[in-house]
Design a protein around this motif. Structure first.
Motif, PDB file in Angstrom:
ATOM      1  N   HIS A 169      35.335 -29.862   2.622  1.00  0.00           N
ATOM      2  CA  HIS A 169      34.259 -30.539   1.884  1.00  0.00           C
ATOM      3  C   HIS A 169      34.812 -31.007   0.536  1.00  0.00           C
ATOM      4  O   HIS A 169      35.415 -30.219  -0.191  1.00  0.00           O
ATOM      5  CB  HIS A 169      33.077 -29.580   1.680  1.00  0.00           C
ATOM      6  N   PRO A 170      34.612 -32.262   0.178  1.00  0.00           N
ATOM      7  CA  PRO A 170      35.229 -32.796  -1.045  1.00  0.00           C
ATOM      8  C   PRO A 170      34.733 -32.167  -2.349  1.00  0.00           C
ATOM      9  O   PRO A 170      35.390 -32.311  -3.379  1.00  0.00           O
ATOM     10  CB  PRO A 170      34.869 -34.283  -0.992  1.00  0.00           C
ATOM     11  N   GLU A 171      33.602 -31.471  -2.306  1.00  0.00           N
ATOM     12  CA  GLU A 171      33.046 -30.903  -3.533  1.00  0.00           C
ATOM     13  C   GLU A 171      33.327 -29.410  -3.686  1.00  0.00           C
ATOM     14  O   GLU A 171      32.757 -28.755  -4.549  1.00  0.00           O
ATOM     15  CB  GLU A 171      31.528 -31.142  -3.583  1.00  0.00           C
ATOM     16  N   ILE A 172      34.182 -28.854  -2.841  1.00  0.00           N
ATOM     17  CA  ILE A 172      34.484 -27.422  -2.918  1.00  0.00           C
ATOM     18  C   ILE A 172      35.920 -27.211  -3.384  1.00  0.00           C
ATOM     19  O   ILE A 172      36.852 -27.798  -2.831  1.00  0.00           O
ATOM     20  CB  ILE A 172      34.243 -26.742  -1.554  1.00  0.00           C
ATOM     21  N   ALA A 173      36.070 -26.361  -4.402  1.00  0.00           N
ATOM     22  CA  ALA A 173      37.400 -26.044  -4.947  1.00  0.00           C
ATOM     23  C   ALA A 173      37.997 -24.807  -4.291  1.00  0.00           C
ATOM     24  O   ALA A 173      39.198 -24.756  -4.021  1.00  0.00           O
ATOM     25  CB  ALA A 173      37.316 -25.844  -6.457  1.00  0.00           C
ATOM     26  N   GLU A 174      37.177 -23.789  -4.043  1.00  0.00           N
ATOM     27  CA  GLU A 174      37.643 -22.548  -3.427  1.00  0.00           C
ATOM     28  C   GLU A 174      36.546 -21.988  -2.541  1.00  0.00           C
ATOM     29  O   GLU A 174      35.353 -22.212  -2.795  1.00  0.00           O
ATOM     30  CB  GLU A 174      38.012 -21.493  -4.490  1.00  0.00           C
ATOM     31  N   VAL A 175      36.949 -21.231  -1.525  1.00  0.00           N
ATOM     32  CA  VAL A 175      35.964 -20.640  -0.630  1.00  0.00           C
ATOM     33  C   VAL A 175      36.507 -19.342  -0.041  1.00  0.00           C
ATOM     34  O   VAL A 175      37.712 -19.227   0.202  1.00  0.00           O
ATOM     35  CB  VAL A 175      35.570 -21.629   0.490  1.00  0.00           C
ATOM     36  N   ALA A 176      35.616 -18.393   0.188  1.00  0.00           N
ATOM     37  CA  ALA A 176      35.951 -17.155   0.888  1.00  0.00           C
ATOM     38  C   ALA A 176      34.776 -16.782   1.781  1.00  0.00           C
ATOM     39  O   ALA A 176      33.609 -16.932   1.395  1.00  0.00           O
ATOM     40  CB  ALA A 176      36.245 -16.031  -0.094  1.00  0.00           C
ATOM     41  N   VAL A 177      35.087 -16.288   2.977  1.00  0.00           N
ATOM     42  CA  VAL A 177      34.063 -15.949   3.963  1.00  0.00           C
ATOM     43  C   VAL A 177      34.225 -14.492   4.376  1.00  0.00           C
ATOM     44  O   VAL A 177      35.340 -14.026   4.623  1.00  0.00           O
ATOM     45  CB  VAL A 177      34.184 -16.868   5.199  1.00  0.00           C
ATOM     46  N   ILE A 178      33.107 -13.780   4.455  1.00  0.00           N
ATOM     47  CA  ILE A 178      33.119 -12.383   4.900  1.00  0.00           C
ATOM     48  C   ILE A 178      31.969 -12.160   5.883  1.00  0.00           C
ATOM     49  O   ILE A 178      31.103 -13.017   6.050  1.00  0.00           O
ATOM     50  CB  ILE A 178      32.976 -11.400   3.715  1.00  0.00           C
ATOM     51  N   GLY A 179      31.969 -10.980   6.499  1.00  0.00           N
ATOM     52  CA  GLY A 179      30.856 -10.568   7.322  1.00  0.00           C
ATOM     53  C   GLY A 179      29.948  -9.641   6.533  1.00  0.00           C
ATOM     54  O   GLY A 179      30.420  -8.739   5.842  1.00  0.00           O
ATOM     55  N   ARG A 227      28.688 -14.734   5.577  1.00  0.00           N
ATOM     56  CA  ARG A 227      28.288 -14.976   4.189  1.00  0.00           C
ATOM     57  C   ARG A 227      29.455 -15.633   3.457  1.00  0.00           C
ATOM     58  O   ARG A 227      30.592 -15.175   3.578  1.00  0.00           O
ATOM     59  CB  ARG A 227      27.888 -13.664   3.508  1.00  0.00           C
ATOM     60  N   CYS A 228      29.156 -16.699   2.729  1.00  0.00           N
ATOM     61  CA  CYS A 228      30.204 -17.472   2.060  1.00  0.00           C
ATOM     62  C   CYS A 228      30.081 -17.394   0.542  1.00  0.00           C
ATOM     63  O   CYS A 228      28.971 -17.293  -0.005  1.00  0.00           O
ATOM     64  CB  CYS A 228      30.125 -18.936   2.466  1.00  0.00           C
ATOM     65  N   PHE A 229      31.231 -17.474  -0.092  1.00  0.00           N
ATOM     66  CA  PHE A 229      31.308 -17.545  -1.556  1.00  0.00           C
ATOM     67  C   PHE A 229      32.148 -18.767  -1.894  1.00  0.00           C
ATOM     68  O   PHE A 229      33.275 -18.910  -1.400  1.00  0.00           O
ATOM     69  CB  PHE A 229      31.951 -16.282  -2.130  1.00  0.00           C
ATOM     70  N   VAL A 230      31.599 -19.662  -2.712  1.00  0.00           N
ATOM     71  CA  VAL A 230      32.313 -20.892  -3.017  1.00  0.00           C
ATOM     72  C   VAL A 230      32.356 -21.155  -4.514  1.00  0.00           C
ATOM     73  O   VAL A 230      31.468 -20.742  -5.267  1.00  0.00           O
ATOM     74  CB  VAL A 230      31.684 -22.122  -2.308  1.00  0.00           C
ATOM     75  N   VAL A 231      33.414 -21.844  -4.909  1.00  0.00           N
ATOM     76  CA  VAL A 231      33.521 -22.412  -6.253  1.00  0.00           C
ATOM     77  C   VAL A 231      33.385 -23.916  -6.079  1.00  0.00           C
ATOM     78  O   VAL A 231      34.208 -24.545  -5.394  1.00  0.00           O
ATOM     79  CB  VAL A 231      34.868 -22.073  -6.930  1.00  0.00           C
ATOM     80  N   ALA A 232      32.319 -24.488  -6.651  1.00  0.00           N
ATOM     81  CA  ALA A 232      32.023 -25.906  -6.443  1.00  0.00           C
ATOM     82  C   ALA A 232      32.605 -26.760  -7.561  1.00  0.00           C
ATOM     83  O   ALA A 232      32.697 -26.338  -8.718  1.00  0.00           O
ATOM     84  CB  ALA A 232      30.517 -26.109  -6.351  1.00  0.00           C
ATOM     85  N   LYS A 233      32.985 -27.971  -7.198  1.00  0.00           N
ATOM     86  CA  LYS A 233      33.435 -28.942  -8.203  1.00  0.00           C
ATOM     87  C   LYS A 233      32.245 -29.634  -8.861  1.00  0.00           C
ATOM     88  O   LYS A 233      32.335 -30.114  -9.981  1.00  0.00           O
ATOM     89  CB  LYS A 233      34.328 -30.000  -7.542  1.00  0.00           C
ATOM     90  N   ARG A 234      31.121 -29.686  -8.125  1.00  0.00           N
ATOM     91  CA  ARG A 234      29.903 -30.340  -8.630  1.00  0.00           C
ATOM     92  C   ARG A 234      28.799 -29.304  -8.774  1.00  0.00           C
ATOM     93  O   ARG A 234      28.450 -28.618  -7.805  1.00  0.00           O
ATOM     94  CB  ARG A 234      29.495 -31.460  -7.667  1.00  0.00           C
TER      95      ARG A 234
END
Length: 516
Positions: free
Chosen positions: A436-446, A457-464
């Motif tokens: 996704h062009p607006e995501i800088a970092e992502v991590a996924v867990i259960g 469950r996701c954790f993201v660092v967004a650019k926007r």
């Protein structure tokens, strides 16, 4: 042959050539080799001898290199430790590792003043300056009698060290794994393990005396130890040491010294990619880049290569294998998303629960065999037996192999999420979100769920900042099976990382469990 004796030969061949550059100051191979011998002799005068365990709590510096190779020259065992660990973590490793001396940063003196009482076996603290000017050792401290400056120990040494006979089975280093559960385990790597992996990595990647390698990954970490330190020094290359990662400094150093190799973890490549002042001209001297430590998202790899016009070779390794087992080849087609093929002298294969090799394309556990595989875990025979079976190292990583012998890491065996009976690999979801062009970092867990057992469950660092959870979930629904779609998405300013920049899913999972 071992790394210490090889340094003698390299110094004889490349006497005046820079072995490393630190703070824009050059040290030749002859100077490094002499410093290693003198410091080893100084250590010996303190009673440190072959077979003794000595800890290194240092950052990226000449002190680390000289200290490490001096221990190799004595036939001692080095135990590198992350100097930012908490006191309890450091105390455990020093005690469990039967450490007799510590070579450490002066910034750690206050901590050791507090914990020395629980470390009765340590007879010497050898203090290295954290800045250019060396601070005097405080005399009023209760541990002052055990403390010596690096400079003083070095000055006590001579060039007439009588070097012991070292066999390849002797333990050269003990690397304590971070461990997802319980206490860390000490992986014992022999002199033969370290030498073979440095040699085979250099051969596979074509590292030679003309290479100038940025050494910015932490030296106490096995990735840096082999790829950015041992392999280049064995080959007559030059290390350009950067104490701490900074995109600005990486680009400056790459330009000034016409760097030919850069190795980093995916997070570093992401920061370099997003650094507004970085451009392809800065990295034009690079032959290629090396990524390891964790899986690199395919979108990041493609974007980095396109922007900087340089190849990124992704590889794979683990502490127990010294560490490298696979790399994408430089002289043959690379496959984005793959960790490449087995390096020279190392065999990888994918097996089922019974240890039987599975057909290409099928997911199973990756196991490894070769001269790089550890002796075992220090003082842990049961754990060793569970990990080393019939000469094979069971990595705990789920993988698959294609028809051409390229391996793909699917995920950590312990990180797999089971949603309503279906297996979901976090990396698969992360790859979709990272594209996704607006995501800088992502991590996924259960995360625990009363109906499905677990959900994504996701954790993201967004650019926007205006990016919404609903928008991202809809994005995933178009690209993933229903059971793989995240149940929730949390936005964060930054994701938790270790000192190498690897995202810590474990920390996120622990936080979720505490909330539930």
């Amino acid at each position: 042959m071992n790394l210490s004796t090889q340094l003698h030969e390299t110094a004889a061949k490349f006497t005046s050539k820079p072995a490393f550059i630190f703070m824009d100051q050059e040290t030749s191979y002859a100077e490094l080799n002499d410093a290693v011998t003198r410091f080893a002799d100084g250590l010996q005068s303190l009673g440190i001898k072959q077979g003794d365990n000595v800890a290194l709590l240092l950052g990226n510096s000449p002190h680390f290199i000289i200290g490490l190779y001096s221990l190799f020259r004595l036939g001692a065992t080095a135990i590198p430790i992350n100097p930012t660990y908490a006191p309890d973590e450091i105390s455990y490793i020093l005690t469990n590792g039967d450490v007799k001396a510590v070579i450490m940063l002066d910034l750690l003196i206050p901590m050791f003043e507090k914990i020395d009482r629980v470390l009765p076996n340590i007879g010497h603290y050898i203090i290295c300056p954290s800045e250019a000017a060396e601070r005097p050792v405080p005399e009023e401290l209760s541990i002052s009698s055990k403390m010596k400056s690096f400079t003083k120990v070095f000055a006590q040494g001579t060039s007439s060290l009588a070097e012991p006979t070292i066999v390849k089975e002797d333990t050269a280093i003990i690397l304590y794994t971070s461990g997802t559960t319980g206490k860390p385990k000490g992986a014992m790597l022999s002199y033969g393990n370290l030498y073979s992996n440095a040699r085979d990595v250099a051969d596979y990647l074509g590292i030679n005396e003309d290479d100038r390698v940025i050494t910015v990954l932490p030296m106490f970490h096995v990735f840096c130890l082999t790829v950015c330190l041992n392999a280049p020094l064995l080959s007559g290359g030059t290390l350009v040491i950067i104490p701490q990662f900074s995109p600005k400094e990486v680009f400056r150093v790459a330009r000034k010294y016409e760097i030919t190799l850069f190795a980093g973890v995916p997070t570093m490549f992401n920061y370099l990619l997003q650094y507004p002042e970085g451009n392809a001209d800065d990295l034009q001297s690079l032959r290629f880049c090396i990524s390891g430590g964790s899986a690199m998202p395919v979108a990041l790899l493609k974007n980095f290569e396109e922007k900087f016009n340089v190849i990124v070779s992704e590889g794979y390794g683990l502490s127990e294998a010294s560490p490298v087992t696979c790399f994408n080849p430089i002289d043959r087609p690379r496959k984005p998303g793959s960790i490449g093929t087995s390096i020279i002298n190392v065999e990888n294969k994918v097996v089922n629960e019974l240890g039987e090799e599975v057909p290409p394309g099928q997911v199973g556990e990756l196991i490894v065999k070769g001269p790089n595989v550890m002796k075992g875990y220090y003082k842990l025979p049961e754990e060793t037996a569970a990990t080393l079976k019939d000469g094979w190292l069971y990595t705990g990583d789920l993988a698959r192999m294609d028809d051409e012998g390229y391996f793909y890491i699917v995920d950590r065996k312990k990180d797999m999420v089971i949603v309503g009976g279906f297996n979901v690999y976090p990396r698969e979801v992360e790859e979709v979100l990272f594209a996704h062009p607006e995501i800088a970092e992502v991590a996924v867990i259960g995360a625990p769920d009363p109906n499905l057992g677990e959900v994504i469950r996701c954790f993201v660092v967004a650019k926007r900042s205006s990016l919404t959870e609903e928008e991202l979930i809809d994005y995933c629904k178009e690209r993933l099976a229903k059971y793989k779609v995240p149940k929730s998405i949390d936005f964060m300013e930054e994701l938790p990382k270790n000192t190498t920049g690897k995202i810590l899913r474990r920390a996120l999972k622990n936080a979720v469990l505490q909330q539930s």
